[in-house]
Design a protein around this motif. Structure first.
Motif, PDB file in Angstrom:
ATOM      1  N   ARG A 284       0.844  -1.202   0.000  1.00 45.45           N
ATOM      2  CA  ARG A 284       0.000   0.000   0.000  1.00 45.45           C
ATOM      3  C   ARG A 284       0.874   1.245   0.000  1.00 45.45           C
ATOM      4  O   ARG A 284       1.789   1.365   0.823  1.00 45.45           O
ATOM      5  N   TYR A 285       0.539   2.193  -0.872  1.00 39.65           N
ATOM      6  CA  TYR A 285       1.219   3.484  -0.933  1.00 39.65           C
ATOM      7  C   TYR A 285       0.177   4.597  -1.018  1.00 39.65           C
ATOM      8  O   TYR A 285      -0.859   4.426  -1.665  1.00 39.65           O
ATOM      9  N   ALA A 286       0.466   5.725  -0.359  1.00 40.48           N
ATOM     10  CA  ALA A 286      -0.435   6.879  -0.391  1.00 40.48           C
ATOM     11  C   ALA A 286       0.390   8.155  -0.399  1.00 40.48           C
ATOM     12  O   ALA A 286       1.544   8.174   0.060  1.00 40.48           O
ATOM     13  N   ALA A 287      -0.209   9.229  -0.912  1.00 38.58           N
ATOM     14  CA  ALA A 287       0.473  10.514  -1.026  1.00 38.58           C
ATOM     15  C   ALA A 287       0.963  10.993   0.333  1.00 38.58           C
ATOM     16  O   ALA A 287       0.255  10.892   1.338  1.00 38.58           O
ATOM     17  N   ARG A 288       2.181  11.505   0.344  1.00 41.21           N
ATOM     18  CA  ARG A 288       2.769  12.066   1.557  1.00 41.21           C
ATOM     19  C   ARG A 288       2.115  13.424   1.816  1.00 41.21           C
ATOM     20  O   ARG A 288       2.050  14.258   0.912  1.00 41.21           O
ATOM     21  N   PRO A 289       1.622  13.662   3.025  1.00 45.35           N
ATOM     22  CA  PRO A 289       1.030  14.971   3.325  1.00 45.35           C
ATOM     23  C   PRO A 289       2.014  16.099   3.030  1.00 45.35           C
ATOM     24  O   PRO A 289       3.162  16.057   3.459  1.00 45.35           O
ATOM     25  N   GLY A 290       1.566  17.067   2.261  1.00 53.17           N
ATOM     26  CA  GLY A 290       2.404  18.207   1.913  1.00 53.17           C
ATOM     27  C   GLY A 290       3.371  17.961   0.763  1.00 53.17           C
ATOM     28  O   GLY A 290       4.063  18.869   0.337  1.00 53.17           O
TER      29      GLY A 290
END
Length: 92
Positions: free
Chosen positions: A74-80
């Protein structure tokens, strides 16, 4: 060209065949860099993805995960920093 650009040109392209004649990023395409986990340093082409799909992240196939050849990470956008996606664990 700065160090990040040079790294991107040398990064493995997730989803490309090992014998792809152009295994590097292509002009006009949109990529995110995968950070951490089994696909660390790989680039993922998100050119045709919608904003919602990009915001949601992805579960990507990998032979390097904890579950072996049929693994999923699972991968998700890094905040900021939407250009980098962080690994949040293996999917089972």
């Amino acid at each position: 060209m700065n160090g990040d650009d040079e790294l991107s040109l040398l990064s493995w392209m997730y989803g490309h065949d090992h014998d792809d004649p152009v295994p590097a990023p292509r002009l006009g395409q949109g990529y995110v860099e995968l950070s951490g986990g089994p696909l660390d340093g790989s680039l993922l082409d998100v050119t045709s993805w919608t904003e919602d799909e990009i915001a949601t992240g992805a579960v990507l196939m990998t032979v390097l995960g904890q579950t072996g050849p049929d693994g999923q990470a699972r991968y998700a956008a890094r905040p900021g920093d939407p250009g980098r996606w962080d690994w949040s664990g293996d999917a089972v």
